[in-house]
Design a protein around this motif. Structure first.
Motif: not given
Length: 245
Positions: A117-130, A153-165
């Protein structure tokens, strides 16, 4: 190696490690996101805002095959999953006309147990919970949910497209600088001319089993691969521990 390439390597190869905590559940055959082909642009700058370069990065996802290609570096990674859920990695070094194959037993020896799942979505969606969900935005690729916060220790921003995962954008800021991954185009199948690896191409390359690296320390190509692994901090430390056995 240019700094932008190093930042990208660290991001892309970390995908595999990010899913290790969920690797034991992967054998349950998680529902696969739909097949997709995506083209990303990567950009990096130092702490003073000076550009360190930008590159294109291609991504393909099928039910049992995931490939990433960085044409400028002549590098590709192909992850394949069999009917038992076991995962194999093939790293393609086009400029050297060589392949390095990591069979499931070798990945396990290197303590790499990636989540499909992680390989196929580029970023671990579980980490979005953080991260904190801050808003939604309408893009040409669809509606994206924006997440923001601090991770390790990193400032992070993710724009997530649920339609495309898939992420439409990943921005990481540290004291060293800024890294940005931006989705430029997305398609249900690869357009003609995109640099996806073919069986004919791969058949012309010398194939090396990663398990043989310990006996090939003299080979300049093996030394190059291990330097690359050490730079990313992903396969390098695990590989050296394995060779020490």
């Amino acid at each position: 190696m240019r700094a932008s390439a190093a930042f990208l390597l660290a991001l892309l190869t970390a995908i595999a490690q990010a899913g290790q905590a969920y690797g034991q559940h992967d054998h349950m055959r998680e529902p696969a996101p739909k097949p997709i082909a995506a083209r990303y642009q990567t950009q990096a700058s130092d702490s003073a805002g000076r550009a360190l370069g930008d590159n294109e990065w291609y991504f393909w996802r099928d039910a049992n095959r995931i490939e990433t290609v960085r044409p400028a570096a002549g590098l590709a990674e192909i992850w394949e999953r069999d009917e038992r859920g076991q995962v194999t990695l093939t790293r393609v070094f086009r400029n050297d006309r060589r392949l390095v194959e990591y069979l499931p037993r070798e990945l396990k020896a290197l303590r790499i147990e990636p989540s499909w799942e992680v390989l196929g979505t580029v970023i671990d969606r579980h980490n979005l919970d953080a991260l904190k969900r801050v808003r939604t935005v309408r893009l040409s690729h669809g509606t994206a949910t924006v997440f923001r916060g601090d991770v390790d220790g990193q400032s992070m921003q993710v724009w997530w497209l649920e339609e495309h995962a898939l992420p439409a954008r990943i921005e990481r800021r540290t004291r060293e600088g800024r890294f940005l991954l931006t989705l430029k185009s997305v398609h249900p199948r690869p357009p003609a001319g995109w640099p996806r690896s073919t069986e004919a191409e791969l058949g012309e390359y010398l194939r090396i089993d990663a398990a043989d690296f310990g006996d090939m320390a003299y080979d300049p190509f093996v030394q190059k691969v291990e330097r690359l692994d050490a730079l990313t901090g992903v396969l390098g430390s695990a590989a050296h521990a394995h060779h020490a056995h």
